[in-house]
Design a protein around this motif. Structure first.
Motif, PDB file in Angstrom:
ATOM      1  N   GLY A 167      66.458  12.386 122.587  1.00  0.00           N
ATOM      2  CA  GLY A 167      65.308  13.039 123.247  1.00  0.00           C
ATOM      3  C   GLY A 167      63.534  12.047 122.718  1.00  0.00           C
ATOM      4  O   GLY A 167      63.258  12.145 123.452  1.00  0.00           O
ATOM      5  N   ILE A 168      63.789  11.454 121.375  1.00  0.00           N
ATOM      6  CA  ILE A 168      63.028  10.747 120.768  1.00  0.00           C
ATOM      7  C   ILE A 168      63.066   9.499 122.152  1.00  0.00           C
ATOM      8  O   ILE A 168      61.773   9.099 122.495  1.00  0.00           O
ATOM      9  CB  ILE A 168      63.101  10.176 120.153  1.00  0.00           C
ATOM     10  CG1 ILE A 168      62.629  11.405 118.909  1.00  0.00           C
ATOM     11  CG2 ILE A 168      61.742   9.136 119.349  1.00  0.00           C
ATOM     12  CD1 ILE A 168      63.120  10.528 117.689  1.00  0.00           C
ATOM     13  N   ALA A 169      63.739   8.824 122.807  1.00  0.00           N
ATOM     14  CA  ALA A 169      63.449   7.620 123.695  1.00  0.00           C
ATOM     15  C   ALA A 169      62.923   7.919 125.312  1.00  0.00           C
ATOM     16  O   ALA A 169      62.008   7.852 125.551  1.00  0.00           O
ATOM     17  CB  ALA A 169      65.272   7.132 123.539  1.00  0.00           C
ATOM     18  N   ILE A 170      63.847   8.997 125.152  1.00  0.00           N
ATOM     19  CA  ILE A 170      63.038   9.908 126.567  1.00  0.00           C
ATOM     20  C   ILE A 170      60.767  10.252 126.800  1.00  0.00           C
ATOM     21  O   ILE A 170      61.036  10.244 127.233  1.00  0.00           O
ATOM     22  CB  ILE A 170      64.298  10.984 127.313  1.00  0.00           C
ATOM     23  CG1 ILE A 170      64.933  10.657 127.292  1.00  0.00           C
ATOM     24  CG2 ILE A 170      62.929  11.968 127.959  1.00  0.00           C
ATOM     25  CD1 ILE A 170      65.839  12.390 127.559  1.00  0.00           C
ATOM     26  N   PHE A 171      61.040  11.158 125.144  1.00  0.00           N
ATOM     27  CA  PHE A 171      59.830  10.798 125.215  1.00  0.00           C
ATOM     28  C   PHE A 171      59.085   9.471 125.271  1.00  0.00           C
ATOM     29  O   PHE A 171      57.638   9.754 125.758  1.00  0.00           O
ATOM     30  CB  PHE A 171      60.139  12.069 123.050  1.00  0.00           C
ATOM     31  CG  PHE A 171      58.237  11.765 123.456  1.00  0.00           C
ATOM     32  CD1 PHE A 171      57.608  13.078 124.022  1.00  0.00           C
ATOM     33  CD2 PHE A 171      57.490  10.799 122.019  1.00  0.00           C
ATOM     34  CE1 PHE A 171      55.490  13.664 123.559  1.00  0.00           C
ATOM     35  CE2 PHE A 171      56.442  11.412 122.046  1.00  0.00           C
ATOM     36  CZ  PHE A 171      55.137  12.564 122.616  1.00  0.00           C
ATOM     37  N   LEU A 172      59.171   8.891 124.635  1.00  0.00           N
ATOM     38  CA  LEU A 172      58.968   7.697 124.176  1.00  0.00           C
ATOM     39  C   LEU A 172      58.300   7.249 125.693  1.00  0.00           C
ATOM     40  O   LEU A 172      57.335   6.167 126.068  1.00  0.00           O
ATOM     41  CB  LEU A 172      59.217   6.351 123.849  1.00  0.00           C
ATOM     42  CG  LEU A 172      58.938   6.883 122.120  1.00  0.00           C
ATOM     43  CD1 LEU A 172      59.607   6.058 120.744  1.00  0.00           C
ATOM     44  CD2 LEU A 172      57.782   6.880 121.360  1.00  0.00           C
ATOM     45  N   GLY A 173      59.852   6.994 126.339  1.00  0.00           N
ATOM     46  CA  GLY A 173      59.606   6.575 127.484  1.00  0.00           C
ATOM     47  C   GLY A 173      58.479   7.081 128.803  1.00  0.00           C
ATOM     48  O   GLY A 173      57.598   6.273 129.524  1.00  0.00           O
ATOM     49  N   SER A 174      58.034   8.664 128.460  1.00  0.00           N
ATOM     50  CA  SER A 174      57.484   9.061 129.447  1.00  0.00           C
ATOM     51  C   SER A 174      56.137   8.653 128.794  1.00  0.00           C
ATOM     52  O   SER A 174      55.661   8.792 130.173  1.00  0.00           O
ATOM     53  CB  SER A 174      57.664  10.942 129.795  1.00  0.00           C
ATOM     54  OG  SER A 174      57.074  10.962 128.659  1.00  0.00           O
ATOM     55  N   LEU A 175      56.055   8.547 127.660  1.00  0.00           N
ATOM     56  CA  LEU A 175      54.756   7.837 127.147  1.00  0.00           C
ATOM     57  C   LEU A 175      54.040   6.240 127.657  1.00  0.00           C
ATOM     58  O   LEU A 175      53.018   6.039 127.803  1.00  0.00           O
ATOM     59  CB  LEU A 175      54.523   8.246 125.527  1.00  0.00           C
ATOM     60  CG  LEU A 175      54.080   9.418 124.812  1.00  0.00           C
ATOM     61  CD1 LEU A 175      54.224   9.648 123.740  1.00  0.00           C
ATOM     62  CD2 LEU A 175      53.112  10.265 125.901  1.00  0.00           C
ATOM     63  N   LEU A 176      55.343   5.575 127.678  1.00  0.00           N
ATOM     64  CA  LEU A 176      54.615   3.749 128.263  1.00  0.00           C
ATOM     65  C   LEU A 176      54.946   4.168 129.316  1.00  0.00           C
ATOM     66  O   LEU A 176      54.041   3.395 130.005  1.00  0.00           O
ATOM     67  CB  LEU A 176      56.146   3.526 127.993  1.00  0.00           C
ATOM     68  CG  LEU A 176      55.927   2.855 126.153  1.00  0.00           C
ATOM     69  CD1 LEU A 176      57.116   2.737 125.981  1.00  0.00           C
ATOM     70  CD2 LEU A 176      54.876   2.586 125.537  1.00  0.00           C
TER      71      LEU A 176
END
Length: 200
Positions: A180-189
């Motif tokens: 979940g954290i990886a998906i969230f960071l990816g969407s922000l970047l």
């Protein structure tokens, strides 16, 4: 008999081409024949001198097999390609896979040892034994002897137990959180920023 002797008197054999030529034309024929024609040393055909090399190359010169590059006489090329060339394409009698003849024996050694389930007797039969089995199969499943069943049961008892499956709830929750954290960071970047000229 007299007619035969008249015929022999009216023709002569050309010493160059060995053909019977009328006696009245033999000198003219010989002059033309010896100057323009050449006897093929291989087949004996009379060939125009200017085409002698072409005749040799097209009729008698060794040819190369396009598959294996072996040199041979042209008259045996078709037989070679059809029956003897190690690189001719043949098919496996078990799986009908096309392959070079040189590889057929090794392939069939492996392929013939594969098994198929006989629908009549419910036993697995090697492909190389399939034809003989089909002739003798009566559709009745064979009884497995007791000694074989006991041996198989004994082998099954000696097998080591499978390693324990260690899937704890804690580990599962940790994996979900990291994902979940990886998906969230990816969407922000990778979020697109609107251009200054665009109006929302």
């Amino acid at each position: 008999m007299a007619a035969a002797s008249d015929h022999a008197e009216t023709t002569k054999i050309c010493s160059h081409c060995d053909r019977a030529i009328p006696s009245s034309n033999i000198d003219l024929h010989y002059a033309h024949c010896s100057r323009k024609l050449e006897k093929c040393k291989i087949c004996g055909d009379m060939v125009p001198r200017k085409h002698a090399e072409e005749h040799y190359l097209s009729t008698h010169a060794p040819v190369t097999c396009s598959l294996c590059s072996e040199m041979m006489d042209p008259e045996i090329l078709a037989l070679h390609k059809g029956e003897k060339c190690p690189k001719r394409i043949v098919t496996c009698e078990y799986c009908e896979f096309p392959l070079p003849a040189v590889d057929l024996f090794e392939h069939q050694e492996v392929c013939g040892n594969r098994t198929e389930l006989c629908q009549l007797c419910n036993r697995y039969i090697r492909l190389r034994e399939r034809v003989a089995h089909d002739v003798t199969c009566n559709g009745v499943p064979a009884e497995i002897p007791r000694s074989i069943r006991e041996a198989e049961r004994g082998r099954g008892a000696r097998r080591p137990p499978p390693p324990p499956q260690d899937f704890s709830t804690r580990r599962l929750l940790f994996t979900i959180a990291i994902t979940g954290i990886a998906i969230f960071l990816g969407s922000l970047l990778f979020q697109r920023k609107p251009d200054a000229g665009q109006v929302n």
